[in-house]
Structures are given as structure tokens and as C-alpha cells.
Design a protein around this motif. Structure first.
Motif, mmCIF file in Angstrom:
data_model
loop_
_atom_site.group_PDB
_atom_site.id
_atom_site.type_symbol
_atom_site.label_atom_id
_atom_site.label_comp_id
_atom_site.label_asym_id
_atom_site.label_seq_id
_atom_site.Cartn_x
_atom_site.Cartn_y
_atom_site.Cartn_z
ATOM 1 N N ASP A 172 -7.613 19.147 -3.307
ATOM 2 C CA ASP A 172 -8.434 18.639 -4.417
ATOM 3 C C ASP A 172 -7.583 17.833 -5.393
ATOM 4 O O ASP A 172 -7.974 16.750 -5.835
ATOM 5 C CB ASP A 172 -9.091 19.796 -5.172
ATOM 6 N N ALA A 173 -6.415 18.368 -5.732
ATOM 7 C CA ALA A 173 -5.529 17.671 -6.661
ATOM 8 C C ALA A 173 -5.038 16.363 -6.061
ATOM 9 O O ALA A 173 -4.988 15.330 -6.748
ATOM 10 C CB ALA A 173 -4.348 18.562 -7.024
ATOM 11 N N ARG A 174 -4.686 16.371 -4.796
ATOM 12 C CA ARG A 174 -4.205 15.148 -4.148
ATOM 13 C C ARG A 174 -5.272 14.050 -4.165
ATOM 14 O O ARG A 174 -4.970 12.872 -4.329
ATOM 15 C CB ARG A 174 -3.770 15.445 -2.706
ATOM 16 N N PHE A 220 -6.317 8.007 -9.096
ATOM 17 C CA PHE A 220 -5.724 7.430 -10.287
ATOM 18 C C PHE A 220 -4.375 6.753 -10.026
ATOM 19 O O PHE A 220 -3.593 6.521 -10.935
ATOM 20 C CB PHE A 220 -5.590 8.497 -11.380
ATOM 21 N N GLY A 221 -4.124 6.437 -8.767
ATOM 22 C CA GLY A 221 -2.993 5.589 -8.440
ATOM 23 C C GLY A 221 -1.651 6.274 -8.346
ATOM 24 O O GLY A 221 -0.606 5.601 -8.360
ATOM 25 N N PHE A 222 -1.632 7.591 -8.237
ATOM 26 C CA PHE A 222 -0.359 8.288 -8.106
ATOM 27 C C PHE A 222 0.069 8.333 -6.638
ATOM 28 O O PHE A 222 -0.751 8.580 -5.757
ATOM 29 C CB PHE A 222 -0.470 9.723 -8.623
ATOM 30 N N ARG A 223 1.344 8.100 -6.398
ATOM 31 C CA ARG A 223 1.906 8.228 -5.067
ATOM 32 C C ARG A 223 2.366 9.674 -4.878
ATOM 33 O O ARG A 223 2.877 10.306 -5.806
ATOM 34 C CB ARG A 223 3.085 7.270 -4.901
ATOM 35 N N LEU A 224 2.176 10.190 -3.705
ATOM 36 C CA LEU A 224 2.586 11.558 -3.433
ATOM 37 C C LEU A 224 4.069 11.594 -3.070
ATOM 38 O O LEU A 224 4.563 10.704 -2.366
ATOM 39 C CB LEU A 224 1.763 12.147 -2.290
ATOM 40 N N PRO A 225 4.803 12.600 -3.538
ATOM 41 C CA PRO A 225 6.228 12.702 -3.181
ATOM 42 C C PRO A 225 6.389 12.847 -1.673
ATOM 43 O O PRO A 225 5.557 13.459 -1.005
ATOM 44 C CB PRO A 225 6.662 13.988 -3.894
#
Length: 217
Positions: A203-205, A211-216
Motif C-alpha cells: 500500500d505504501a509503495r 507521488f514520484g518517489f523512487r524505491l530504494p
């Protein structure tokens, strides 16, 4: 999906709220965290430092996303077609960024301007927001012609239809790592662990991606 998002939101609301300025001042003063139960910032240095300094609980920390920097204007009359180098143009008189003294996105903006040899020219035009949201507010209200802000800000529903933005190349600034750590004071608070677990969830991913965040990696 709606019910899932609502459940996620409720989890966040049960987590303790933080005051960024209060936490920052506490760290600088004497690392007395008081009643703070968990930390989550747009810059992993503070949570990581708390962990390394013995204030965090081992194994209850998480690097959950990497942010992006953009150049944004709310005015159709302002030309930002050259990206962050546009901010050096004489026609742009006021430029908003978060204060690089303490704001990770402000430090990133300063680094990117320096990378493109624009810092010296832009420095005299700058208006500093206490945080990235205030910097964006200056641009939205026209108190700044343009600014360098977080991609997540301009993708927010309240701003996504306003103005234009261009992403700043990632190689021009250090990664904007979003991290969280549970403090020793918060170890006994179930909501703190729930929050960390939520940050690791699908859900968080989904929200981070929106919102444009890249995942580590």
C-alpha cells in the motif's frame, strides 16, 4: 483499493506526529528526544544518526523511498524550459527553495544550482522557506517567480494542475533518501512499529509511486 488506502491512512494517524523544528533543535542541543516516538524525514541523516547514536532501536529503522527535485513555476508567463539553469535568467527575479541550513531539499537545490554553475547568479534572488512546503507556497502564491521543490509537492492533488515543472537531473545532487527510525522511547508504543511496517507495505509503495518517489534498490 479505497478501503486499503483508508486503512493505511488510519495507521498513519495512530502514529505519533512530529514537529521537525523541535526534533532538529533537540538533536543539536543535547539529543534529548523527550516524548517523540518515531522519526520520519526527507533526509535519512537524522534518523540514521539517531540510530548510530544509540537513540534508535536496532532493526527498527527503514529507508523507504528516494525523492526527486524539480524546478516549478505556477505562472504560464515564466519560462523554465532550461530546467534549473532557467533560474539564473534575469527575467526570474525571485526564486524559492527550502532553507539549505536544515532542509534536505534545500541542500539538494543548492547543490544542483552549484553543479550547473548557477548558484552565484541565483543566490541574490533566493527566498527561503522554513521547509519544502513553505518554499512551494511562495511559488504558488506568486511571491516567487519559480522555485526548486520536491516532485511529490507538485504531484499533490492541490498543485498538480498548477503551472509547469521540469525535473532536475539526479546526478546534480545527493540522493534524497526518506527514512524512519523508532526511538528507544517509542519502542514500547505499538503504533510506532505499525508505522514502520506500513512503510514496508505494498500500500505504501503504491502511494510513494503516485507521488514520484523512487524505491530504494
Amino acid at each position: 483499493m479505497k478501503n486499503s488506502t483508508e486503512r493505511s491512512t488510519n495507521r498513519i494517524r495512530r502514529s505519533s506526529e512530529i514537529d521537525y523544528r523541535r526534533v532538529r533543535e533537540s538533536v543539536r542541543a543535547d539529543q534529548q528526544w523527550g516524548a517523540i516516538r518515531r522519526l520520519s524525514f526527507g533526509g535519512y541523516a537524522l534518523p540514521a544518526g539517531a540510530d548510530q547514536g544509540g537513540l534508535g532501536v536496532a532493526r527498527i529503522s527503514h529507508l523507504y523511498a528516494i525523492g526527486h527535485l524539480v524546478v516549478w513555476t505556477a505562472s504560464d508567463a515564466v519560462d523554465i524550459s532550461s530546467g534549473i539553469q532557467s533560474l539564473a535568467a534575469p527575467r526570474i527575479r525571485k526564486v524559492a527553495i527550502a532553507n539549505p541550513e536544515h532542509a534536505p531539499y534545500g541542500r539538494a537545490a543548492k547543490a544542483a544550482l552549484a553543479y550547473f554553475d548557477a548558484w552565484d547568479t541565483v543566490q541574490g534572488k533566493l527566498v527561503f522557506g522554513e521547509n519544502i512546503a513553505q518554499a512551494a507556497h511562495f511559488v504558488e502564491t506568486g511571491n516567487a517567480d519559480a522555485g526548486s521543490v520536491a516532485l511529490s509537492i507538485v504531484l499533490a492533488p492541490s498543485l498538480s494542475s498548477k503551472g509547469r515543472w521540469i525535473e532536475v537531473p539526479n546526478h546534480a545532487y545527493s540522493p534524497l533518501e526518506q527514512g524512519a527510525v523508532v526511538t528507544r522511547n517509542g519502542a514500547a508504543n505499538p503504533a510506532a512499529q505499525v508505522y514502520i511496517e506500513f512503510l514496508r507495505s505494498a500500500d505504501a509503495r503504491t502511494i510513494f509511486d503516485r507521488f514520484g518517489f523512487r524505491l530504494p534498490e
